[in-house]
Scaffold this motif. Structure first.
Motif, PDB file in Angstrom:
ATOM      1  N   ASP A 289       0.798  -1.222   0.000  1.00  0.00           N
ATOM      2  CA  ASP A 289       0.000   0.000   0.000  1.00  0.00           C
ATOM      3  C   ASP A 289       0.831   1.272   0.000  1.00  0.00           C
ATOM      4  O   ASP A 289       0.319   2.343  -0.297  1.00  0.00           O
ATOM      5  N   GLU A 292       1.986   1.719  -3.939  1.00  0.00           N
ATOM      6  CA  GLU A 292       0.940   2.207  -4.855  1.00  0.00           C
ATOM      7  C   GLU A 292       1.027   3.702  -5.116  1.00  0.00           C
ATOM      8  O   GLU A 292       1.160   4.122  -6.262  1.00  0.00           O
ATOM      9  N   LYS A 296       2.129   5.724  -8.627  1.00  0.00           N
ATOM     10  CA  LYS A 296       1.251   6.670  -9.327  1.00  0.00           C
ATOM     11  C   LYS A 296       1.931   8.015  -9.523  1.00  0.00           C
ATOM     12  O   LYS A 296       1.795   8.642 -10.577  1.00  0.00           O
ATOM     13  N   PHE A 453     -18.534 -10.003   5.890  1.00  0.00           N
ATOM     14  CA  PHE A 453     -17.247  -9.320   5.775  1.00  0.00           C
ATOM     15  C   PHE A 453     -16.762  -8.771   7.108  1.00  0.00           C
ATOM     16  O   PHE A 453     -15.723  -8.115   7.161  1.00  0.00           O
ATOM     17  N   LYS A 456     -13.152  -8.864   8.195  1.00  0.00           N
ATOM     18  CA  LYS A 456     -12.229  -8.171   7.290  1.00  0.00           C
ATOM     19  C   LYS A 456     -11.996  -6.721   7.665  1.00  0.00           C
ATOM     20  O   LYS A 456     -10.912  -6.186   7.470  1.00  0.00           O
ATOM     21  N   ARG A 463     -10.795  -2.366   2.611  1.00  0.00           N
ATOM     22  CA  ARG A 463     -11.961  -1.515   2.452  1.00  0.00           C
ATOM     23  C   ARG A 463     -13.099  -2.343   1.886  1.00  0.00           C
ATOM     24  O   ARG A 463     -12.889  -3.271   1.112  1.00  0.00           O
ATOM     25  N   LEU A 464     -14.308  -2.012   2.288  1.00  0.00           N
ATOM     26  CA  LEU A 464     -15.445  -2.752   1.760  1.00  0.00           C
ATOM     27  C   LEU A 464     -16.177  -1.977   0.687  1.00  0.00           C
ATOM     28  O   LEU A 464     -17.077  -2.480   0.046  1.00  0.00           O
ATOM     29  N   HIS A 465     -15.862  -0.723   0.550  1.00  0.00           N
ATOM     30  CA  HIS A 465     -16.582   0.089  -0.426  1.00  0.00           C
ATOM     31  C   HIS A 465     -15.604   0.756  -1.365  1.00  0.00           C
ATOM     32  O   HIS A 465     -14.427   0.915  -1.054  1.00  0.00           O
ATOM     33  N   ASN A 466     -16.144   1.158  -2.510  1.00  0.00           N
ATOM     34  CA  ASN A 466     -15.279   1.741  -3.528  1.00  0.00           C
ATOM     35  C   ASN A 466     -15.075   3.225  -3.363  1.00  0.00           C
ATOM     36  O   ASN A 466     -15.324   3.987  -4.261  1.00  0.00           O
TER      37      ASN A 466
ATOM     38  N   ASP B  13     -10.166  -0.638  -9.460  1.00  0.00           N
ATOM     39  CA  ASP B  13     -10.969   0.269  -8.651  1.00  0.00           C
ATOM     40  C   ASP B  13     -10.358   1.671  -8.570  1.00  0.00           C
ATOM     41  O   ASP B  13     -10.994   2.603  -8.076  1.00  0.00           O
ATOM     42  N   ASP B  17      -5.503   4.871 -12.220  1.00  0.00           N
ATOM     43  CA  ASP B  17      -4.991   3.730 -12.982  1.00  0.00           C
ATOM     44  C   ASP B  17      -5.850   3.455 -14.208  1.00  0.00           C
ATOM     45  O   ASP B  17      -5.337   3.076 -15.263  1.00  0.00           O
ATOM     46  N   PHE B  20      -4.827   5.973 -16.843  1.00  0.00           N
ATOM     47  CA  PHE B  20      -3.542   5.639 -17.476  1.00  0.00           C
ATOM     48  C   PHE B  20      -3.732   4.551 -18.529  1.00  0.00           C
ATOM     49  O   PHE B  20      -3.221   4.640 -19.634  1.00  0.00           O
ATOM     50  N   PRO B  65     -11.421  -3.880  -3.413  1.00  0.00           N
ATOM     51  CA  PRO B  65     -12.288  -4.186  -2.276  1.00  0.00           C
ATOM     52  C   PRO B  65     -13.413  -5.122  -2.701  1.00  0.00           C
ATOM     53  O   PRO B  65     -13.655  -5.302  -3.883  1.00  0.00           O
ATOM     54  N   ILE B  66     -14.047  -5.693  -1.779  1.00  0.00           N
ATOM     55  CA  ILE B  66     -15.168  -6.620  -1.940  1.00  0.00           C
ATOM     56  C   ILE B  66     -14.731  -7.932  -2.598  1.00  0.00           C
ATOM     57  O   ILE B  66     -14.785  -8.982  -2.016  1.00  0.00           O
ATOM     58  N   THR B  92       0.394  -4.130  -8.712  1.00  0.00           N
ATOM     59  CA  THR B  92       1.607  -3.589  -8.108  1.00  0.00           C
ATOM     60  C   THR B  92       2.418  -4.773  -7.624  1.00  0.00           C
ATOM     61  O   THR B  92       1.868  -5.801  -7.313  1.00  0.00           O
TER      62      THR B  92
END
Lengths: 511, 148, 182
Positions: A289, A292, A296, A453, A456, A463-466, B13, B17, B20, B65-66, B92
């Motif tokens: 993490d 990432e 970017k 979940f 988790k 994370r569970l949501h976007n 997500d 990205d 790109f 996620p999910i 990654t």
């Protein structure tokens, strides 16, 4: 006057008897006895003096036997002379030409003479000395044995099976005393008086199958005393034949300390393994993490070129700035999370209501922005650290705000339920600290999530949501879980999509 | 055989990205169409609608996620309709063991997300070209493994 | 119970083709991979029927000349590699002669149609063959290198790695584990 010089019958008898007879005639000087004359000496004295008795007969003792004046015999003779029928028994060692001989003597007045009857007891005396020495050694060994049993926490016993007679070492009896087994009980049941029924059966079975070559080894049993403390014992025994049948010789050893240490070691080991696993997974997640946003940023940089419009390039630069900030936040929160375990924690009694109110103050702006309402109902006092607990509630409330429904005003309620349970078993995390807990629930009417979940969400960066634009670093709930753990409690959650979320904090009640 | 248009799907997500990737595809000189989804569940829901035109290749981000990339991969492999679909895992950096694992679970391609646009273009182009060969010739698709 | 199969795709293709052609009672001649010659011309209906029958097996009829050429080039390459003939630098001459066009023309045509060069296609096909030999036929790398005309195992591994990004050993390991998973 007595005449003993004839080879009379008596003399012959005396010659062959063990006992020796001698007669002494007192010699007076000015009315006081100053010496004795050897009046008669039985033949069997010859073996000691290697002389013809005739040579010393009728001589004064001061001449032929002066030792009586040093060894108290003179005084003994005098005492006898002064009192009629006064018998004195005494033992004396006489040294004859390097031959040290012990005599048992009886002195008594006979007419005007002293009659001394003597018997050699040299062997007896030497046996006596040896016995004294042996007894001394035995006592010494016993002391060593007792001390060693005491130090090594062992006790030994001897059981004659046929006669059902028991013998115990000092420390064995100390064990019986420790468990309040009476003498009557242990003399009858011996080591069985310490065993519970199952172990009694087990041991009996082992003994029934005895033979002289087989040892009973590693027979372990537990004794629980009235205070419910457990003592672990290990028994070892072997059979020995005797005239009256087989004898069981055994030793029991208190292995409580060893056993407890082993159990402790095992639990520490599994704690360590678990901790290492957590660390490895944490490292992996963190390294990913953190890479990432860096990648970017590099990408954005590679997109900037002079052929782009100024606006486009500016856009990329802004994105670079945002991503760098995010990364910084990430690093800060990771460091904070990692430091939680490292620091020492001082607990004091705290009023949760105060902490919640302080938290609400901190989040004042956000709460106002989203028109949220926070209701707090009778929260208890707990033992804890102020800043950690404040952070915990801050994270939970921030979460509620973040995942609120956009079409409904957010209501958060925080209340306390009294909860009583010896051991908590929530999501397979068993917590065995104090007897009762506070159960504090934080409920919201937000968007909720699928209950499956639940485990988790406490993991780092899950994370569970976007919400790619969402604030927060994904570590808030992981920190919350850690804080609760530090306070010896547990955190649990229940939720349903569209029906809000409830967090439950179990904190031990004040001791 | 007219040269077909290559249908590509990206599941990622992260908005940046996705941008790109889209820009890279636009600059690659091949006949392509691109569809994008923000998570695996969305993609699977879309793809299992009957009579849906299937893509030839899907690029899957691992960390979502999910439902993460691996879970998606497993579901794709279990679905008979998606047999011909090439799967490229796009992620990654991971450990060697993880990379091996994605191949064992059925991925055809593994791409390390690069840190420059040039590298991204080059990598995607290579994947698309090789995939094209497997798609149009009788090479054994089961042995299609590529690591970029 | 699991069954492991090995197959010669070209043989399969040929028998399917023959089967379908025989159904239509057309006299034909198979001129090598991917080329069928009919003695007489065929009606449009029979063509349609044939197209449909073949499409079930994933076989399509190539209509335009350019694609036909490209297919021929691919076929030549596949044939050459499968027959263990050494595919060397003379290959360009071989193709050009075989198809009656200049190599330059064929090269450019190939690239435009397939997004890749003839040389690269040769390498891809060769590596594909390596994959087949080491997984389905369990040959060692030395045997494969010899069979396909590599100068050494190192040369084979090098080309394999450059093309796929994986070493032959790792590739083998992954395929094995995939099979275990079922």
């Amino acid at each position: 006057m007595l005449d003993f010089n004839n080879h009379s019958f008596l003399n012959e008898v005396l010659k062959y008897s063990e006992g020796m007879i001698s007669f002494f005639k007192p010699v007076y000087t000015k009315d006081r006895i100053t010496d004795y004359e050897l009046y008669f000496l039985s033949e069997n004295f010859k073996k000691y003096i290697h002389l013809e008795i005739d040579l010393i007969l009728h001589k004064k003792l001061s001449e032929v036997f002066p030792v009586i004046f040093q060894n108290g015999m003179f005084e003994i003779f005098n005492s006898c002379m002064n009192k009629a029928d006064f018998e004195i028994n005494f033992e004396r060692r006489i040294d004859f030409y390097k031959n040290k001989v012990w005599f048992e003597n009886k002195a008594i007045k006979y007419n005007e003479y002293i009659l001394l009857s003597s018997k050699e007891i040299t062997r007896l005396k030497s046996a006596e000395t040896k016995l004294k020495q042996v007894l001394k050694d035995v006592e010494y060994n016993n002391t060593i044995l007792n001390d060693s049993e005491s130090i090594s926490k062992t006790g030994s016993f001897r059981w004659n099976l046929k006669k059902n007679s028991w013998q115990f070492s000092k420390n064995m009896i100390a064990f019986f005393d420790q468990f309040q087994v009476t003498a009557k009980q242990y003399n009858n049941l011996g080591v069985f008086s310490l065993l519970n029924d199952t172990d009694k059966e087990k041991l009996t079975t082992e003994i029934e199958n005895f033979n002289y070559y087989k040892k009973i080894e590693n027979f372990n049993f537990i004794v629980i005393n009235k205070l419910k403390t457990t003592t672990y014992f290990s028994l070892r025994a072997g059979f020995s034949p005797s005239k009256t049948g087989p004898i069981l010789l055994g030793v029991i050893k208190d292995i409580t300390e060893i056993t407890n240490n082993a159990l402790l070691l095992k639990s520490k080991n599994s704690e360590l393994i678990k901790s290492n696993e957590e660390l490895a997974s944490f490292n992996q997640v963190v390294s990913h993490d953190l890479q990432e946003p860096l990648r970017k940023i590099q990408m954005f940089i590679s997109r900037i070129n002079s052929e782009n419009s100024e606006e486009k390039n500016k856009n990329y630069l802004n994105k670079i700035a945002d991503t760098s900030n995010k990364m910084q936040q990430l690093i800060k929160s990771i460091l904070h999370y990692a430091s939680l375990d490292a620091n020492e924690h001082k607990f004091v009694e705290l009023d949760l209501t105060t902490i919640i109110n302080d938290t609400i103050d901190d989040l004042d702006q956000q709460i106002e922005d989203v028109h949220a309402k926070v209701e707090v109902k009778n929260l208890p006092f707990v033992n804890g650290e102020y800043h950690l607990l404040k952070q915990l509630f801050n994270n939970l409330l921030s979460n509620a705000i973040k995942y609120r429904k956009t079409n409904k005003d957010l209501i958060i309620s925080i209340e306390n339920e009294y909860f009583l349970e010896d051991t908590l078993n929530i999501n397979n995390k068993i917590c065995l600290s104090s007897k009762d807990y506070h159960k504090i629930s934080i409920n919201d009417n937000g968007i909720g999530f699928e209950q499956q979940f639940a485990p988790k969400i406490f993991k780092v960066f899950q994370r569970l949501h976007n919400f790619s634009e969402s604030k927060g670093t994904g570590i808030g709930l992981a920190i919350a879980e850690k804080v609760i753990k530090i306070h010896q409690g547990l955190i649990d959650v229940s939720s349903h999509p569209n029906q809000g979320t409830s967090f439950y904090l179990y904190l031990p009640k004040n001791a | 055989m007219v040269r077909d248009t290559l249908h590509i799907v990206l599941v990622d997500d992260d908005e940046d990205d996705r941008d790109f990737f889209r820009e890279a595809i636009e600059e690659i000189d091949m006949d392509t169409t691109l569809s994008m989804f923000v998570n695996g569940q969305e993609f699977l829901d879309h793809i299992t609608i009957p009579n849906q035109k299937l893509p030839q290749i899907v690029f899957l981000d691992l960390n979502m996620p999910i439902k993460n990339g691996l879970e998606c991969l497993k579901e794709i492999k279990e679905n008979n309709l998606l047999e011909k679909l090439s799967v490229a895992i796009y992620s990654t950096s991971s450990s060697e063991e993880d990379i091996e694992r994605t191949f064992v679970l059925g991925a055809n391609v593994y791409i390390n997300k690069p840190n420059s646009f040039k590298k991204l273009k080059k990598a995607v182009e290579e994947v698309l070209k090789v995939n094209w060969q497997y798609h149009t010739s009788n090479l054994n698709k089961e042995n299609f493994l590529l690591r970029v | 119970m699991k069954l492991y199969l090995k197959y010669d795709i070209n043989k399969t293709f040929k028998s399917v083709l023959e089967e379908q052609l025989n159904k239509l009672e057309i006299s034909y001649q198979i001129n090598g991979l991917g080329e069928v010659e009919f003695v007489e011309s065929i009606s449009i209906e029979k063509m349609k029927e044939l197209t449909t029958l073949l499409s079930i097996y994933g076989i399509s009829i190539v209509n335009d000349h350019k694609t036909q050429m490209v297919q021929k080039i691919k076929d030549l390459i596949t044939e050459a590699i499968n027959s263990n003939e050494k595919v060397t630098t003379n290959f360009s001459t071989y193709i050009a002669e075989n198809l009656g066009y200049s190599y330059a023309y064929l090269s450019s045509l190939f690239s435009k149609t397939t997004y890749t060069s003839i040389e690269n296609y040769i390498i891809i096909t060769k590596v594909d063959k390596v994959k087949e030999l080491i997984t389905a036929q369990h040959l060692t790398l030395t045997e494969v290198a010899h069979q396909l005309g590599y100068s050494s195992v190192a040369h084979l591994s090098g080309q394999f790695k450059k093309t796929t990004g994986l070493t032959p050993t790792l590739f083998q390991k992954i395929i094995k584990q995939r099979k275990k998973l079922g």
